[in-house]
Design an enzyme around this catalytic site. Structure first.
Site, PDB file in Angstrom:
ATOM      1  N   CYS A  73      32.616  65.822  62.711  1.00 17.83           N
ATOM      2  CA  CYS A  73      31.631  66.413  61.798  1.00 17.83           C
ATOM      3  C   CYS A  73      31.231  65.410  60.714  1.00 17.83           C
ATOM      4  O   CYS A  73      32.048  65.046  59.867  1.00 17.83           O
ATOM      5  CB  CYS A  73      32.241  67.674  61.189  1.00 17.83           C
ATOM      6  SG  CYS A  73      31.348  68.350  59.786  1.00 17.83           S
ATOM      7  N   CYS A  76      31.584  66.642  57.150  1.00 21.39           N
ATOM      8  CA  CYS A  76      33.009  66.715  56.802  1.00 21.39           C
ATOM      9  C   CYS A  76      33.511  65.351  56.336  1.00 21.39           C
ATOM     10  O   CYS A  76      34.265  65.255  55.365  1.00 21.39           O
ATOM     11  CB  CYS A  76      33.842  67.173  58.000  1.00 21.39           C
ATOM     12  SG  CYS A  76      33.453  68.828  58.594  1.00 21.39           S
TER      13      CYS A  76
END
Length: 154
Positions: A73, A76
């Site tokens: 991600c 993230c």
């Protein structure tokens, strides 16, 4: 790093391993060997298993900010250094932990994590608020403060 009763850390002076009991994370703690103060945790903690997460959240004497994330991600990865800043600036007042939802899928399912990054604040053993998306450290801290100020018994 986490065990059944607390977080195990090495003393910064003598290297002795000390257990910081979950229920005493807000206390001023000293090394069992050299008696020097043990500094509050100032970096995010990676959660390795569901039982460690459950024990920490249920018993922590300070709020826990949970970062639900995954290695693939992009957002993230962008928020990770911001959470490091939050953990350092809020050391002793809250804990920042990371839950890799690709590894601990049961936690992602239990808390119905539909998108990542998701950050949740736990206080008193229960989730009091959550938000999704990457944001700078100051906004994360504002979100946490708002969550704690509006939570009953926080």
């Amino acid at each position: 790093m986490l065990d059944e009763r607390g977080i195990v850390v090495a003393c910064g002076k003598c290297g002795q391993k000390n257990r910081l009991l979950y229920g005493r994370l807000d206390d001023e703690l000293r090394c069992g060997q050299c008696k020097e103060p043990i500094q509050p945790l100032s970096a995010p903690i990676e959660i390795a298993d569901t039982s460690a997460f459950d024990r920490l959240v249920a018993n922590s004497s300070i709020p826990v900010v949970v970062d639900y994330w995954a290695p693939w991600c992009g957002p993230c990865r962008m928020v990770a250094p911001e959470l490091v800043k939050v953990a350092a600036r809020q050391a002793g007042r809250l804990l920042v932990v990371k839950v890799n939802t690709d590894v601990l899928t049961d936690l992602g399912d239990r808390y119905r994590i539909m998108s990542i990054p998701t950050m949740a604040v736990f206080a008193g053993g229960r989730e009091v608020s959550r938000t999704t998306g990457a944001r700078p450290a100051a906004e994360i801290e504002a979100f946490v403060q708002q969550a704690l100020s509006s939570a009953p018994h926080a």
